[in-house]
Design an enzyme around this catalytic site. Structure first.
Site, short mmCIF file in Angstrom:
data_model
loop_
_atom_site.label_atom_id
_atom_site.label_comp_id
_atom_site.label_asym_id
_atom_site.label_seq_id
_atom_site.Cartn_x
_atom_site.Cartn_y
_atom_site.Cartn_z
CG ASP A 161 45.25 22.21 79.26
OD1 ASP A 161 45.62 21.06 78.91
OD2 ASP A 161 45.70 23.25 78.75
CG HIS A 187 55.10 23.05 77.65
ND1 HIS A 187 55.20 23.99 76.64
CD2 HIS A 187 54.09 23.48 78.46
CE1 HIS A 187 54.29 24.93 76.82
NE2 HIS A 187 53.61 24.65 77.93
CD GLU A 189 49.21 25.64 75.34
OE1 GLU A 189 48.23 25.06 75.83
OE2 GLU A 189 49.95 26.40 75.98
CG ASP A 239 44.63 24.65 75.31
OD1 ASP A 239 43.57 25.28 75.10
OD2 ASP A 239 45.25 24.70 76.39
CD GLN A 278 49.73 31.36 78.64
OE1 GLN A 278 49.74 31.26 77.42
NE2 GLN A 278 50.15 30.40 79.43
CE1 TYR A 327 52.46 34.76 83.88
CE2 TYR A 327 52.18 32.81 85.22
CZ TYR A 327 52.99 33.79 84.70
OH TYR A 327 54.32 33.80 85.01
CE LYS A 382 47.04 28.61 77.93
NZ LYS A 382 47.90 27.72 77.15
CB THR A 401 52.35 22.30 75.48
OG1 THR A 401 51.38 23.33 75.50
CG2 THR A 401 53.16 22.37 74.21
MN MN Z 1 47.07 23.90 77.19
#
Ligand code: MN
Length: 432
Positions: free
Chosen positions: A135, A142, A208, A242, A249, A253, A262, A358
């Site tokens: 991805d 975005h 997304e 997505d 997240q 992350y 995800k 996105t």
């Molecule tokens: Mn994504």
């Protein structure tokens, strides 16, 4: 080889509604289960699905070098491995066979009965066995919005963003076709103002709005794909939701990027629209400043004008279109993404999937996620029944559509549509 399939004057003997995504110029590829429980590779014109396995067995592809069972499979991987020349030969032949003046098949009622299906007689499957899924994060709007919300509005983009098509390796096991509902994920989050994490259902489930491309076998391990050749290895594109859990997240992350927020589900549209079919809709992407390094420099029309929209449909309620965006806003194009992905020699296989990230446009009504549309929940969206949404609620369905349109015709992707269910309940079993 000419794209005879793209001739705008062509009409099919299968009736096609004016606003159909699937005129004879589209000819996408997919995999479906027939009324007789047979799995086959197929295409679609108007509202008819066409069984390519049966067509091949009946001898309609005899002038194209194809193995006997190429369409009698549960995935398109082997066909995609055959390469661009074969994709074109097959697409051109289908176009010829279903053209209004061609009598070969249309007058053979027995054969028509074998190869043509109404859409309610088939069940679309995942069209490819996805080996690896990546991805990207290639929409500047975005990335800027997210950076503004979570870090620093004055330095919204991290220093690498304008130099690298940033991406991460995702997980292909959770990619599912349109129509399959998704459970709200459980996970670990850090409640606002707390220093201790908690376990529970995500409170911030989001969509997304993305598109993804499917590759063919592109290289040997160690061999980079030059940016100028990269498009030759792209079979086609799909719509891609997505699904994301923003609270999971946010907590997980740092420092290695997205993980469990995800990989609970990503939904894809079932018909792969070929790059060949998208040719008439090429446009230049946004200007890139600073100029990318030489291995990423691309020229010409490397983006596509694909209108995108998302509906939120509450349970038993009325749909509301909550955003309209366009694939052409992507800062990094697919050729640059594939060139970058392989610059270190990473091998790319037939059936690999690379999602765009996105796709947000420049205006607030074109943002590609609830996170941006509601600005992290500060500006809820009002639905037609008066209720409000900061994020997605149980029972809500998210439907994404995408189409290209010029003065001659419209080429579309159909839709990817899936419902959010409450968290999985082990007492109710798998089908809760
Ligand atoms: Mn994504």
């Amino acid at each position: 080889m000419p794209h005879t399939a793209n001739d705008p004057k062509k009409q099919s003997w299968i009736s096609v509604k004016q606003d159909s995504d699937f005129p004879i110029q589209n000819i996408p590829f997919g995999v479906f289960l027939t009324r007789d429980d047979v799995i086959t590779i197929g295409t679609r014109i108007g509202d008819k699905a066409i069984d390519l396995g049966a067509l091949h067995q009946l001898g309609y592809f005899e002038n194209i070098p194809l193995t006997d069972d190429i369409f009698l499979q549960d995935s398109l991987n082997d066909f995609i491995s055959d390469g661009k020349k074969t994709w074109r030969l097959v697409r051109n032949r289908i176009s010829e066979l279903f053209e209004k003046n061609n009598q070969e098949l249309q007058n053979n009622k027995e054969h028509c009965k074998i190869v043509l299906f109404d859409l309610d007689e088939i069940e679309m499957q995942l069209p490819v066995q996805i080996g690896d899924y990546t991805d990207f994060y290639s929409s500047k709007e975005h990335a800027t919005n997210v950076g503004t919300m979570f870090r620093d509005p004055n330095n919204a983009l991290l220093p690498n963003w304008l130099h690298i098509p940033v991406g991460y390796h995702g997980r292909s096991s959770s990619i599912i076709p349109s129509g399959i509902p998704v459970h709200r994920p459980m996970g670990q989050t850090l409640p606002l103002g707390s220093s201790e994490p908690v376990y529970g259902p995500s409170q911030r489930v989001d969509f997304e709005l993305e598109m993804a491309f499917i590759t063919t076998d592109a290289n040997l391990l160690g061999e980079p794909i030059p940016v100028d050749e990269a498009e030759d290895y792209i079979f086609g594109m799909v719509l891609f939701n997505d699904w994301s859990a923003r609270d999971i997240q946010k907590w997980e992350y740092v420092p290695l990027g997205p993980f469990l927020a995800k990989n609970f589900a990503s939904s894809m549209s079932p018909w792969i629209v070929t790059i060949d079919a998208l040719e008439p809709f090429r446009v230049k992407g946004p200007e890139q400043n600073p100029e990318p390094l030489a291995y990423l420099k691309s020229s010409g029309k490397k983006s596509f004008d694909i209108n995108l929209e998302v509906d939120l449909i509450p349970e038993n309620g009325e749909a509301l279109t909550i955003t309209k965006s366009n694939f052409k806003y992507m800062y990094w194009n697919m050729a640059q993404q594939l060139a970058h992905h392989t610059v270190n020699g990473c091998k790319v296989n037939s059936g690999d999937m690379m999602a765009s990230g996105t796709i947000s446009g420049p205006t607030p009504d074109s943002y590609g996620s609830m996170l941006e549309l509601t600005w992290a929940g500060k500006n809820p969206i009002k639905l037609k029944d008066g209720s409000e949404r900061k994020f997605i609620e149980d029972g809500d369905t998210i439907t994404m559509r995408g189409y290209c349109k010029n003065k001659d015709y419209r080429i579309g992707f159909g839709e990817v549509s899936s419902k959010l269910l409450p968290p999985f309940d082990p007492k109710k079993g798998k089908k809760s």
